[in-house]
Design an enzyme around this catalytic site. Sequence first.
Site, short mmCIF file in Angstrom:
data_model
loop_
_atom_site.label_atom_id
_atom_site.label_comp_id
_atom_site.label_asym_id
_atom_site.label_seq_id
_atom_site.Cartn_x
_atom_site.Cartn_y
_atom_site.Cartn_z
N HIS A 16 -8.23 -8.29 -8.00
CA HIS A 16 -8.04 -9.17 -9.16
C HIS A 16 -6.96 -10.46 -8.96
CE1 HIS A 16 -6.17 -8.85 -13.61
NE2 HIS A 16 -5.75 -10.04 -13.05
N HIS A 18 -6.21 -14.72 -9.64
CA HIS A 18 -6.39 -15.99 -10.53
C HIS A 18 -6.50 -17.07 -9.62
CE1 HIS A 18 -5.73 -13.81 -14.32
NE2 HIS A 18 -4.98 -13.20 -13.49
N LEU A 19 -7.71 -17.57 -9.59
CA LEU A 19 -7.62 -18.90 -8.82
C LEU A 19 -7.63 -20.20 -9.54
CD1 LEU A 19 -10.46 -18.20 -6.05
CD2 LEU A 19 -8.11 -18.34 -5.76
N ARG A 20 -7.48 -20.19 -10.75
CA ARG A 20 -7.40 -21.34 -11.75
C ARG A 20 -8.78 -22.17 -11.57
NH1 ARG A 20 -4.00 -18.11 -14.33
NH2 ARG A 20 -1.72 -18.15 -13.69
N ASN A 44 -10.08 -16.19 -16.98
CA ASN A 44 -9.40 -16.91 -18.18
C ASN A 44 -8.82 -18.40 -17.90
OD1 ASN A 44 -7.55 -15.83 -16.00
ND2 ASN A 44 -5.85 -15.61 -17.50
N LYS A 99 -14.28 -9.00 -17.72
CA LYS A 99 -12.91 -8.88 -17.96
C LYS A 99 -12.66 -9.11 -19.21
CE LYS A 99 -8.48 -8.55 -17.15
NZ LYS A 99 -7.75 -9.29 -16.56
N HIS A 138 -7.55 -5.91 -19.19
CA HIS A 138 -5.89 -6.06 -19.33
C HIS A 138 -5.56 -5.18 -20.45
CE1 HIS A 138 -2.35 -8.88 -18.99
NE2 HIS A 138 -2.08 -7.94 -19.88
N HIS A 172 -4.22 -4.19 -12.96
CA HIS A 172 -2.72 -4.25 -12.54
C HIS A 172 -1.77 -2.96 -13.48
CE1 HIS A 172 -3.00 -6.50 -16.43
NE2 HIS A 172 -3.76 -7.34 -15.64
N ASP A 244 -3.40 -9.77 -8.58
CA ASP A 244 -3.06 -10.41 -9.87
C ASP A 244 -2.27 -11.78 -9.36
OD1 ASP A 244 -3.15 -11.11 -12.33
OD2 ASP A 244 -1.53 -9.51 -12.96
N HIS A 248 1.55 -20.58 -10.97
CA HIS A 248 1.94 -21.67 -12.02
C HIS A 248 2.58 -22.88 -11.12
CE1 HIS A 248 0.82 -19.58 -15.50
NE2 HIS A 248 1.20 -18.41 -15.11
#
Length: 343
Positions: A16, A18-20, A44, A99, A138, A172, A244, A248
């Site tokens: 899980h 997030h690579l943006r 997302n 997802k 989620h 998560h 996860d 940012h």
Amino acid sequence: MRLNTQVLLDSPLDMHLHLRDGEMLENIAKASAHTFSGAVIMPNLVPPVSTKEEVVAYKERILKAIGNENFTPYMTLFFKPSYDKAFLESVKDDITAIKLYPAGITTNSEGGVSGFDVDELRPALGAMAELNIPLCVHGETNGFVMDREAEFVSIYEKLASAFPKLKIIMEHITTKESVAALDKFENLYATITIHHLLITLDDVAGGMLQPHLFCKPIAKRPEDRDALLKVALEAHPKVMFGSDSAPHPKHAKEACGCAAGVFTAPIALQLLAELFEEHHVPFEKLQSFISGNAQSIYNIKPLKKTIFLEKKPYKVPADYNGVVPMYAGEEIAYSIKEISIGQ
Ligand SMILES: [Zn+2]
């Protein structure tokens, strides 16, 4: 396996991540691609990844961002109840999972699912079960922040019994209620982050507010962490590591209105080695938690990559290209010594 003060991990997987996109993707993708064999990439983005063209194009952007690192991005789509069997068949080979986000619950989840009516979801989820596409969820309601995940367990149970052939991954997990649900339904699985194994709400808000530990789901009580630790350390066959890790920019975290997400990608393996050692758990268990379980649950064969960790203090950098990691500036017990690719 343990060699004096060295730990060897084979083909670590982050189930899980997030690579943006854009500049952030270019700045942080290598942090995961360097030490992991592969990762399940969350969809997302704005707009969310929900067509074949988008998932193929996003994968290409990821491969470009990681350069010559050996790393497999396991792609996902953003669940929409309108997905039908023909569409899913056409996209099946480009994705590893789909997802599902409840509407408005976390970063860029506005277009998510709001009701959980089984009949409404049946065309999409039934087809996914038939085509053997796992559903990652989620799992939080819009309730009181500390109760959101526990409240969602009844929805997990409803989906698990309505679609017994659908693999459902509770993403998560942070509560003892979710841990308990694992053994109640054959088709429920879970990912667990490193930060939820280490911190409770006290670490986030018990003293001065710690924005870099603020995430969704929020860290819970000590008894919840203990329940997570138990299944992670014993490498319960239905749990997998999923960081996860959610970067940012520093200004979005150290702000009035702090974005949710903890950035752990570059230090996750070191922290896991330290955690398993502290609890006197043989590193074979860590091997299952970090790779073996995910290989069986998802039926994947990752690229062969061996990570040599040694017990030598490592000072966590203050930031990685403008993203502040967990434990920034602090010393952790393990360092990465060497990484070898292939047999
Ligand atoms: Zn996430």
